[in-house]
Design a protein around this motif. Structure first.
Motif: not given
Length: 182
Positions: A33-35, A60-62, A94-95
Motif C-alpha cells: 500500500w501507499s499513502a 495487489t501491488c498498489l 503507478g508507473n
C-alpha cells in the motif's frame, strides 16, 4: 544476499535492497500500500546490480512499482538484473511493474518468462522522460505472458527495449509490434 521463502503482507515497503548479487526467490509479496504521507514500493531497489528476482508471487501491488529503482542523481538503481518466472497479479500501481523512480533508470536488465495478470501498468518503465544524461539501455523483455493488462512497452526516451516472443491476451492497451508476437 539470499531472500527466500518469505511471506510479506500489508507492507508499504516489503523489501529494500542495496549492493549487488542478491538472490530473491520463491517469496510471496501480498498487498502492498501507499499513502500521501508514506510512499509505498513492494521491492525498493537502491543502486543494486547483478541480482536475480525469480519465482516470486507479487499480488495487489498498489504502489508506484512492484520493483522500483531508487538511488540518487540519475543512476541505474536496477542494473544487470534477471527477472524471470514470476507471477504479477492484480498490480494497479503507478508507473510500471519494474520501474524507475524520478531520478533513476533501469539498465541491462532481462525480464523474461513472467506471467502478468490484471496489471494497469506496463511491464517495464525504464526511465522518466528527461531524467538526465544517463538513460535506460540494454533492457530485454521476452517470452512473457500478459493477460488483461497494459501491453505497451514504452522506452520513455531511453534506448529501444529489445522485446519479442511475448504473448498478449485481452490487452487494456494495444500490444506493441513484435516480429514474433505470440
Amino acid at each position: 544476499t539470499i531472500i527466500q521463502s518469505i511471506y510479506f503482507d500489508n507492507c508499504s515497503v516489503s523489501l529494500s535492497t542495496r549492493g549487488s548479487n542478491w538472490l530473491i526467490g520463491i517469496n510471496y509479496f501480498d498487498t502492498s500500500w501507499s499513502a500521501p504521507e508514506n510512499h509505498g514500493i513492494q521491492v525498493d531497489v537502491f543502486n543494486t546490480t547483478n541480482s536475480i528476482f525469480s519465482h516470486n508471487i507479487l499480488k495487489t501491488c498498489l504502489v508506484t512499482g512492484c520493483l522500483e529503482s531508487n538511488g540518487g542523481g540519475n543512476v541505474a538503481g536496477i542494473n544487470g538484473w534477471t527477472i524471470n518466472g514470476n507471477l504479477f497479479l492484480k498490480n494497479t500501481g503507478g508507473n510500471g511493474i519494474v520501474t524507475s523512480a524520478s531520478s533513476t533508470i533501469v539498465t541491462n536488465t532481462r525480464i523474461y518468462g513472467n506471467t502478468i495478470i490484471n496489471s494497469i501498468s506496463p511491464i517495464l518503465w525504464q526511465q522518466h522522460v528527461g531524467v538526465g544524461p544517463n538513460h535506460g539501455t540494454g533492457n530485454v523483455v521476452k517470452n512473457n505472458l500478459l493477460f488483461y493488462s497494459d501491453c505497451d512497452i514504452p522506452s520513455n526516451g531511453g534506448d529501444p527495449i529489445d522485446h519479442d516472443y511475448n504473448a498478449y491476451f485481452s490487452c487494456t492497451s494495444p500490444p506493441v509490434s513484435e516480429p514474433n508476437i505470440q
